[in-house]
Write a protein that holds these residues in place. Structure first.
Motif, PDB file in Angstrom:
ATOM      1  N   PHE A 102      -9.435 -16.712 -39.312  1.00 15.00           N
ATOM      2  CA  PHE A 102      -8.380 -17.218 -38.430  1.00 15.00           C
ATOM      3  C   PHE A 102      -7.565 -16.060 -37.865  1.00 15.00           C
ATOM      4  CE2 PHE A 102      -4.187 -19.114 -37.537  1.00 15.00           C
ATOM      5  CZ  PHE A 102      -4.565 -20.201 -36.771  1.00 15.00           C
ATOM      6  N   ARG A 103      -7.187 -15.143 -38.732  1.00 15.29           N
ATOM      7  CA  ARG A 103      -6.409 -13.988 -38.262  1.00 15.29           C
ATOM      8  C   ARG A 103      -7.189 -13.198 -37.222  1.00 15.29           C
ATOM      9  NH1 ARG A 103      -3.650 -11.494 -43.784  1.00 15.29           N
ATOM     10  NH2 ARG A 103      -2.117 -13.173 -44.080  1.00 15.29           N
ATOM     11  N   GLY A 104      -8.489 -13.057 -37.443  1.00 15.50           N
ATOM     12  CA  GLY A 104      -9.321 -12.320 -36.497  1.00 15.50           C
ATOM     13  C   GLY A 104      -9.301 -12.960 -35.119  1.00 15.50           C
ATOM     14  N   ARG A 105      -9.363 -14.299 -35.097  1.00 15.46           N
ATOM     15  CA  ARG A 105      -9.392 -15.011 -33.824  1.00 15.46           C
ATOM     16  C   ARG A 105      -8.017 -15.144 -33.193  1.00 15.46           C
ATOM     17  NH1 ARG A 105     -14.571 -16.073 -31.799  1.00 15.46           N
ATOM     18  NH2 ARG A 105     -15.923 -15.653 -33.574  1.00 15.46           N
ATOM     19  N   MET A 106      -6.977 -14.883 -33.970  1.00 15.43           N
ATOM     20  CA  MET A 106      -5.601 -15.004 -33.455  1.00 15.43           C
ATOM     21  C   MET A 106      -4.994 -13.621 -33.204  1.00 15.43           C
ATOM     22  SD  MET A 106      -4.522 -18.239 -33.176  1.00 15.43           S
ATOM     23  CE  MET A 106      -2.748 -18.294 -33.485  1.00 15.43           C
ATOM     24  N   ALA A 107      -5.854 -12.610 -33.108  1.00 14.29           N
ATOM     25  CA  ALA A 107      -5.361 -11.236 -33.021  1.00 14.29           C
ATOM     26  C   ALA A 107      -4.488 -11.005 -31.789  1.00 14.29           C
ATOM     27  CB  ALA A 107      -6.534 -10.268 -33.032  1.00 14.29           C
ATOM     28  N   GLY A 108      -4.619 -11.859 -30.779  1.00  9.17           N
ATOM     29  CA  GLY A 108      -3.819 -11.702 -29.579  1.00  9.17           C
ATOM     30  C   GLY A 108      -2.354 -12.102 -29.750  1.00  9.17           C
ATOM     31  N   TYR A 109      -2.031 -12.727 -30.862  1.00 10.01           N
ATOM     32  CA  TYR A 109      -0.643 -13.162 -31.089  1.00 10.01           C
ATOM     33  C   TYR A 109       0.025 -12.283 -32.117  1.00 10.01           C
ATOM     34  CZ  TYR A 109      -2.051 -17.307 -28.539  1.00 10.01           C
ATOM     35  OH  TYR A 109      -2.504 -18.156 -27.566  1.00 10.01           O
ATOM     36  N   ARG A 110       1.325 -12.103 -31.953  1.00  9.55           N
ATOM     37  CA  ARG A 110       2.090 -11.259 -32.856  1.00  9.55           C
ATOM     38  C   ARG A 110       2.322 -11.991 -34.181  1.00  9.55           C
ATOM     39  NH1 ARG A 110       7.649  -9.439 -32.168  1.00  9.55           N
ATOM     40  NH2 ARG A 110       7.690 -10.676 -30.283  1.00  9.55           N
ATOM     41  N   ARG A 111       2.019 -11.325 -35.263  1.00  7.45           N
ATOM     42  CA  ARG A 111       2.220 -11.919 -36.586  1.00  7.45           C
ATOM     43  C   ARG A 111       3.705 -11.968 -36.914  1.00  7.45           C
ATOM     44  NH1 ARG A 111      -1.805 -10.828 -40.261  1.00  7.45           N
ATOM     45  NH2 ARG A 111      -0.380 -11.517 -41.893  1.00  7.45           N
ATOM     46  N   ALA A 112       4.057 -12.932 -37.742  1.00  7.06           N
ATOM     47  CA  ALA A 112       5.438 -13.048 -38.202  1.00  7.06           C
ATOM     48  C   ALA A 112       5.455 -13.013 -39.722  1.00  7.06           C
ATOM     49  CB  ALA A 112       6.049 -14.356 -37.683  1.00  7.06           C
ATOM     50  N   GLU A 113       6.640 -12.898 -40.291  1.00  9.43           N
ATOM     51  CA  GLU A 113       6.803 -12.855 -41.740  1.00  9.43           C
ATOM     52  C   GLU A 113       6.221 -14.121 -42.382  1.00  9.43           C
ATOM     53  OE1 GLU A 113       8.412 -10.598 -43.960  1.00  9.43           O
ATOM     54  OE2 GLU A 113       7.884  -9.378 -42.210  1.00  9.43           O
ATOM     55  N   PRO A 114       5.637 -13.993 -43.577  1.00  6.84           N
ATOM     56  CA  PRO A 114       5.173 -15.192 -44.294  1.00  6.84           C
ATOM     57  C   PRO A 114       6.338 -16.133 -44.581  1.00  6.84           C
ATOM     58  CG  PRO A 114       4.439 -13.191 -45.406  1.00  6.84           C
ATOM     59  CD  PRO A 114       5.381 -12.763 -44.331  1.00  6.84           C
ATOM     60  N   ARG A 115       6.055 -17.410 -44.633  1.00  2.00           N
ATOM     61  CA  ARG A 115       7.067 -18.393 -44.998  1.00  2.00           C
ATOM     62  C   ARG A 115       6.616 -18.987 -46.318  1.00  2.00           C
ATOM     63  NH1 ARG A 115       9.072 -20.409 -39.972  1.00  2.00           N
ATOM     64  NH2 ARG A 115      10.604 -21.522 -41.215  1.00  2.00           N
ATOM     65  N   GLU A 116       7.110 -18.460 -47.421  1.00  2.00           N
ATOM     66  CA  GLU A 116       6.709 -18.856 -48.764  1.00  2.00           C
ATOM     67  C   GLU A 116       5.186 -18.803 -48.879  1.00  2.00           C
ATOM     68  OE1 GLU A 116       9.165 -21.927 -50.356  1.00  2.00           O
ATOM     69  OE2 GLU A 116      10.826 -21.307 -49.091  1.00  2.00           O
ATOM     70  N   GLU A 117       4.533 -19.908 -49.292  1.00  2.00           N
ATOM     71  CA  GLU A 117       3.083 -19.800 -49.490  1.00  2.00           C
ATOM     72  C   GLU A 117       2.287 -19.753 -48.186  1.00  2.00           C
ATOM     73  OE1 GLU A 117       5.032 -22.356 -50.262  1.00  2.00           O
ATOM     74  OE2 GLU A 117       3.871 -24.171 -50.716  1.00  2.00           O
ATOM     75  N   LEU A 118       2.944 -19.991 -47.062  1.00  2.00           N
ATOM     76  CA  LEU A 118       2.228 -19.894 -45.787  1.00  2.00           C
ATOM     77  C   LEU A 118       2.244 -18.428 -45.359  1.00  2.00           C
ATOM     78  CD1 LEU A 118       3.618 -23.064 -43.976  1.00  2.00           C
ATOM     79  CD2 LEU A 118       1.641 -22.860 -45.494  1.00  2.00           C
ATOM     80  N   ASP A 119       1.104 -17.755 -45.538  1.00  2.00           N
ATOM     81  CA  ASP A 119       1.092 -16.300 -45.373  1.00  2.00           C
ATOM     82  C   ASP A 119       0.497 -15.837 -44.050  1.00  2.00           C
ATOM     83  OD1 ASP A 119      -1.591 -16.721 -45.696  1.00  2.00           O
ATOM     84  OD2 ASP A 119      -1.759 -15.678 -47.620  1.00  2.00           O
ATOM     85  N   THR A 120       0.168 -16.804 -43.171  1.00  2.00           N
ATOM     86  CA  THR A 120      -0.429 -16.423 -41.893  1.00  2.00           C
ATOM     87  C   THR A 120       0.379 -17.079 -40.778  1.00  2.00           C
ATOM     88  OG1 THR A 120      -2.556 -16.108 -42.959  1.00  2.00           O
ATOM     89  CG2 THR A 120      -2.603 -16.460 -40.578  1.00  2.00           C
ATOM     90  N   CYS A 121       1.464 -16.399 -40.417  1.00  2.00           N
ATOM     91  CA  CYS A 121       2.418 -16.963 -39.460  1.00  2.00           C
ATOM     92  C   CYS A 121       2.449 -16.116 -38.193  1.00  2.00           C
ATOM     93  CB  CYS A 121       3.820 -17.000 -40.079  1.00  2.00           C
ATOM     94  SG  CYS A 121       3.902 -18.021 -41.561  1.00  2.00           S
ATOM     95  N   TYR A 122       2.831 -16.751 -37.093  1.00  2.78           N
ATOM     96  CA  TYR A 122       2.859 -16.064 -35.802  1.00  2.78           C
ATOM     97  C   TYR A 122       4.201 -16.252 -35.139  1.00  2.78           C
ATOM     98  CZ  TYR A 122      -1.971 -15.462 -36.778  1.00  2.78           C
ATOM     99  OH  TYR A 122      -3.118 -15.086 -37.402  1.00  2.78           O
TER     100      TYR A 122
END
Ligand SMILES: *[C@@H]1O[C@H](CO)[C@@H](O)[C@H](O)[C@H]1NC(C)=O
Ligand SMILES: *[C@@H]1O[C@H](CO)[C@@H](O)[C@H](O)[C@H]1NC(C)=O
Length: 475
Positions: free
Chosen positions: A379-399
């Motif tokens: 998922f991260r590979g396919r979302m590389a065009g978006y800026r990542r954001a800080e994790p929100r507790e157990e959700l560690d893949t945020c944009y």
């Protein structure tokens, strides 16, 4: 060099065109909406024509604009929980499901073992339906809440949250301890009866039985967040749609709730496999099946159907329904693979061997650790065009999607036994800008398919046919 350039441009543009065609298979575009609608949002109704001409009822979020019992003023006054609050309650529910799956039959009791009590049981991101309970007698002044010009009316409307991982339905009853009190008053229903203590149904309450008062069966349910409900186990007429009514529906008539349940809801509609649930009670007349479609957003309606939809008219992708003797309430399926942008994750099917529970109330899907790590990487590979954001507790893949109106998401599909591919709706992928999946401690713990991922998919629980069916784009 000058001669080469146009050829190069031609090649480039043709490869871009081919890329655009692939793109449709790999990506889907989604208009972003925030976690919460604006308080003045209005209900836009059903997005798809509801499929069944009989037996279905609308589903909506209890606090959303599609819920008839929720006035806009009460919604505006209502503080929305933070994502952190939602996730905290989600973890309690997941821990409870895992505890029951591990064969720990002890029901939660008050006292020392009671987990930390949350301020309010979260019904955000839950779906509820309205049902009519009882036969309301018009009182002598004719000012009863549901009084009509006849002598009685077809019951009092109650809003109940759908729960596929519990067995005992209950509604709030008058008298009640906490204002505002509900409208269902058993003393005013001519068809109300308390279940006697010597009835089979009372004995079958098992751990939810709470003794006997004046010959009337008592029940008590404690939820993992520390909230509880107790009162008289009762029966009355239930109408869940405009068609047939269930003559003697058994439910807990709640006189005492601890921990506050939101006043916008008045109970839980338990749909588990145990004998006390709605689907078990009505198996003889409705055929031990139900389905629902959870709406993609608060301002869209979903639906609930008691009974199996006509198979010829609606094609469901079906996977076997699994049983687990240790957790007889729960609905389980075997997930075998996950694809991202059309490509299967490189994880062996054994990773999923523990099976997965389907739950209508867990918000974020729990995957085996190995599967989650592979999903996250793809998922991260396919979302590389978006800026990542800080994790929100157990959700560690945020944009960081501030200012993004339409987000291009890789298509994600769940593949069930034997080879049933169910692509998720775009609304079932992100929660507040984060990938709405997380992981279990290891691969031996069962997965849980949460309600975010089920959005817009009609999920059929066909107990008689021992199958779970999925029908995409249903609501
Ligand atoms: C329960 O008890 C009542 C009163 O003693 C009796 O009339 C009834 O037959 C009993 N019912 C059952 C199912 O035992
Ligand atoms: C997997 O995690 C569960 C829950 O934390 C734990 O009880 C179990 O022992 C773990 N199993 C292995 C093989 O590590």
């Amino acid at each position: 060099m000058v001669a080469v350039l146009p050829l190069f441009l031609l090649l480039l543009s043709s490869s871009l065109a081919a890329g655009a065609a692939d793109d449709d298979h790999e990506f889907t575009v989604m208009a972003l909406s925030s976690l919460w609608l604006k308080p003045n949002a209005t209900c836009s109704g059903h997005r798809v024509t509801p499929p069944h001409n009989t037996g279905w009822v609308p589903l909506s979020r209890p606090l959303g604009p599609c819920s008839p019992s929720s006035s806009s003023s009460s919604r505006a006054a209502k503080a929305r929980p933070s994502l952190g609050d939602l996730l905290r309650q989600d973890r309690l529910r997941v821990a409870d499901i895992h505890r029951r799956l591990s064969g720990d039959f002890r029901e939660l009791k008050g006292s020392k073992k009671q987990p930390a009590v949350v301020e309010e049981t979260q019904i955000h991101h839950q779906s509820a339906l309205e049902l009519k309970l009882g036969t309301e007698q018009r009182d002598s002044q004719g000012i009863g809440p549901a009084a009509t010009d006849g002598g009685s009316s077809a019951g009092v409307v109650q809003t109940v949250v759908l729960d596929t991982a519990s067995d005992v339905p209950w509604v709030q009853c008058v008298p009640c301890a906490i204002e505002p009190c509900p409208t269902y008053d058993p003393t005013r229903s001519s068809t109300y009866a308390a279940v006697p203590c010597n009835a089979t149904a009372c004995r079958r309450l098992g751990p939810y039985g709470n003794g006997c008062v004046n010959g009337q069966c008592q029940y008590r349910i404690v939820y993992p967040d520390g909230s509880s409900t107790s009162g008289t186990y009762s029966s009355d007429v239930l109408a869940i749609d405009d068609g047939d009514a269930v003559a003697a529906f058994r439910f807990g008539c709640s006189q005492a709730e601890q921990g506050s349940f939101d006043p916008q809801t008045s109970g839980i509609m338990a749909l588990g496999r145990g004998g006390a649930s709605l689907v078990s009670q009505t198996a003889a007349s409705y055929g031990a099946a139900f389905s629902y479609c959870l709406p993609p957003a608060d301002d869209i309606k979903g639906f609930f159907v008691l009974g199996a939809p006509p198979e010829a008219a609606y094609r469901f992708a079906r996977t076997p329904m699994l049983r687990d003797r240790r957790a007889p309430t729960m609905y389980r399926v075997l997930l075998r693979a996950i694809t991202v942008a059309g490509r299967p994750l490189n994880v062996p099917p054994e990773v999923f061997a523990a099976g997965s529970v389907l739950d209508s109330r867990t918000i974020v899907t729990r995957l085996p650790l190995t599967a989650y790590q592979a999903l996250r990487a793809a998922f991260r590979g396919r979302m590389a065009g978006y800026r990542r954001a800080e994790p929100r507790e157990e959700l560690d893949t945020c944009y960081d999607l501030a200012g993004v109106r339409r987000v291009r998401l890789p298509r994600i599909a769940l593949v069930f036994d034997p080879n049933v591919v169910v692509e998720l709706d775009p609304s079932g992928v992100l929660l507040d800008g984060c990938l709405a999946f997380t992981y279990n401690a290891n691969d031996t713990v069962q997965g849980i398919l949460g309600n975010t991922q089920q959005k817009t998919i009609e999920v059929l629980h066909d107990i008689g046919g021992a199958a779970v069916g999925f029908r995409r784009a249903a609501c």
